[in-house]
Write an enzyme that holds these catalytic residues in place. Structure first.
Site, short mmCIF file in Angstrom:
data_model
loop_
_atom_site.label_atom_id
_atom_site.label_comp_id
_atom_site.label_asym_id
_atom_site.label_seq_id
_atom_site.Cartn_x
_atom_site.Cartn_y
_atom_site.Cartn_z
N SER A 128 -16.84 -17.30 6.26
CA SER A 128 -15.64 -18.53 5.31
C SER A 128 -15.03 -17.25 6.11
O SER A 128 -13.56 -18.41 4.88
CB SER A 128 -15.79 -18.84 4.16
OG SER A 128 -16.45 -17.39 3.14
N GLU A 161 -15.73 -28.00 9.12
CA GLU A 161 -14.45 -26.90 9.31
C GLU A 161 -15.55 -26.42 10.47
O GLU A 161 -16.12 -26.10 10.92
CB GLU A 161 -14.08 -26.10 8.04
CG GLU A 161 -13.65 -26.73 7.14
CD GLU A 161 -12.63 -25.39 6.61
OE1 GLU A 161 -11.22 -25.26 6.35
OE2 GLU A 161 -13.12 -24.23 6.41
#
Length: 509
Positions: A128, A161
């Protein structure tokens, strides 16, 4: 290499490396969807803990009636735990890495994967915060490496994502996006940049809320209330920071600051001080709020209760913004005067986020008695939130009377100092600017930006849709006023936003 990347339908066996909170959730998700999963953790105790966490999750799903007991056994039968990386990935069509966020660990792992994986296997990292380009650049086949960022809890959260680097083949990105859809997720595509979409937009907004608190723009409760009641967000920014962890958010800000520079990503001093004090939020028992009791500790009232004045002076504006409020005040049995008199204890003027209320207060001739009111539609076509805007010359007793009046006429109220943007627009318009910059710079489309924030953060509408609703020209005007008042270049409207404002164009057709 790009021609022989496997297709989504060919992904039958997936190796998940790292069985922490995210990795075990990803393994469960894949096994639930019918894939064979090799669950890999080099430490046997961590492997046992990860599998125990996965079984507990499935047990809860059975208890809640989400899956049958037989389905639970079938899911577990599709998962093969192992501590041997090389053997575990040898036959994998896809490898998803979810190990700790340390680049040296990632480099060591991907060097092993180069030797142990098939040349056509896709390698996806769930990082992330780290540079996927740097991870891919050190591998033998960088075209097959991409980011596949799930959100916690992975079996529940719909957003994924899909991050491509300058080295990633289009086939790799397409395959991962299609796989995400097959898993019941909604993929958004973004180029590799710090924070991707969600963290790059969310964390600076949270940091801005801390700045508003530390500069005494408003109380923590009013900042959170402005976000939930004024913007319709599911949680206020300071409460959300406590939930995420202040240390986690500080780490993300430092990554963003390192990549982009500028004041927007510079951590607020108060955020860093709370981290230094090891007040990380819920996980430590205290952050912006105190969680050591059954409910977060509320701030003590710092002002005495006030009675509603018998007469209010309401200075009309040319746009009629206060006409309905005048009717509500009259209906509540309170006299409304057009101008203040010696006996008037409260003077109300329309507050415009682009201008100081102080100027109207001075013009009224009773500056200590003046409160600006900025009414916000909370979604039902009627004002439901009132921002009570206080010039620094406003008397404390006057502010208390304004709060009492708002309660009397059924308005929820927050109190803000007289600074451009007040609370709701200061928080949201700066984030809108960030979202436009992301689109302007080619990192993601407006649709993917809005989808990411709705599914990843629970926004009722995406930031660019909210910008369209507010009007690009109005957003530019408020941002320019914020920039003029603070000198902070972070509030300068990005060129594309200024262009859209001038042309009257919307970001969503």
């Amino acid at each position: 290499m790009t021609s022989n990347v496997i297709k989504p339908t060919d992904i039958r066996e997936v190796a998940v490396i790292g069985l922490g909170l995210m990795g075990s959730g990803i393994a469960e998700l894949l096994a639930r969807s019918g894939h064979h999963v090799v669950a890999i953790e080099i430490d046997q105790s961590f492997l046992d803990q990860g599998m125990a966490r996965l079984r507990t999750s499935l047990d809860k799903a059975v208890t809640r009636g989400k899956i049958a007991d037989t389905a639970r056994e079938e899911i577990l039968a599709r998962i093969r735990p192992t501590a041997d990386i090389a053997a575990g990935v040898a036959n994998a069509d896809l490898v998803i890495e979810a190990i700790p966020e340390r680049m040296e660990l990632k480099r060591t792992l991907y060097a092993q994967l180069d030797e142990a994986c098939r040349a056509d296997a896709i390698l996806a990292t769930n990082t992330s915060s780290l540079s996927i380009t740097e991870i891919a650049g050190g591998t033998r086949y960088p075209a097959r490496v991409a980011g596949l960022h799930f959100f916690n809890p992975a079996p529940v959260m719909k957003l994924v994502e899909v991050i491509s680097t300058v080295l990633t083949s289009p086939e790799t990105t397409q395959t991962l996006a299609l796989l995400a859809r097959d898993l019941g997720k909604t993929p958004v595509q973004v180029s590799d940049r710090a924070g991707f979409i969600v963290n790059a937009l969310l964390v600076p907004y949270l940091n801005h809320a801390v700045r508003l608190l530390e500069t005494a723009q408003a109380t923590r409760e009013d900042i959170d209330k402005a976000a939930t009641m004024g913007l319709g967000l599911p949680m206020g920014p300071l409460t959300l920071l406590d939930l995420i962890g202040l240390d986690t958010s500080l780490a993300v800000l430092e990554v963003l600051q390192a990549e982009f520079g500028g004041t927007r990503y510079a951590p607020a001093p108060l955020l860093r001080k709370l981290c230094d004090a090891r007040l990380f939020g819920r996980k430590s028992g205290r952050g912006f709020y105190d969680y050591r009791h059954s409910t977060p500790e509320a701030a003590a009232e710092d002002h005495p209760p006030a009675s509603v004045p018998a007469e209010v002076a309401l200075i009309r504006d040319s746009d009629g913004l206060l006409d309905e409020l005048a009717s509500q005040i009259t209906a509540a049995g309170i006299s409304v005067a057009p101008q203040p008199s010696a006996g008037t204890g409260l003077v109300i003027v329309a507050a415009d986020p682009k201008h100081r209320v102080l100027d109207a207060a001075l013009a009224a001739g009773h500056p200590a008695d003046v409160v600006g009111i900025h009414l916000i539609d909370t979604g039902n076509g009627k004002p439901g939130l009132a921002e009570l805007v206080l010039p620094d010359v406003t008397a404390a007793g006057t502010a208390a009377k304004a709060r009492a009046l708002a309660a009397k006429v059924g308005l929820h109220a927050v109190t803000s100092r007289d600074r451009p943007g007040f609370l709701t627009e200061a928080l949201s318009y700066a984030q809108f600017n960030d979202a436009v910059r992301m689109f302007q710079d080619g990192y993601a489309s407006p649709a993917d930006i809005d989808t990411a924030m709705m599914l990843g953060c629970g926004y009722p509408r995406g930031p660019l849709q909210m910008l369209d609703d507010a009007g690009p020209a109005n957003v530019v005007d408020v941002l320019e006023a914020m920039h003029a008042a603070t000198g902070d270049p972070a509030f300068t409207p990005v060129p594309l936003l200024a262009e859209y404002a001038t042309a009257g164009t919307r970001f969503h057709s």
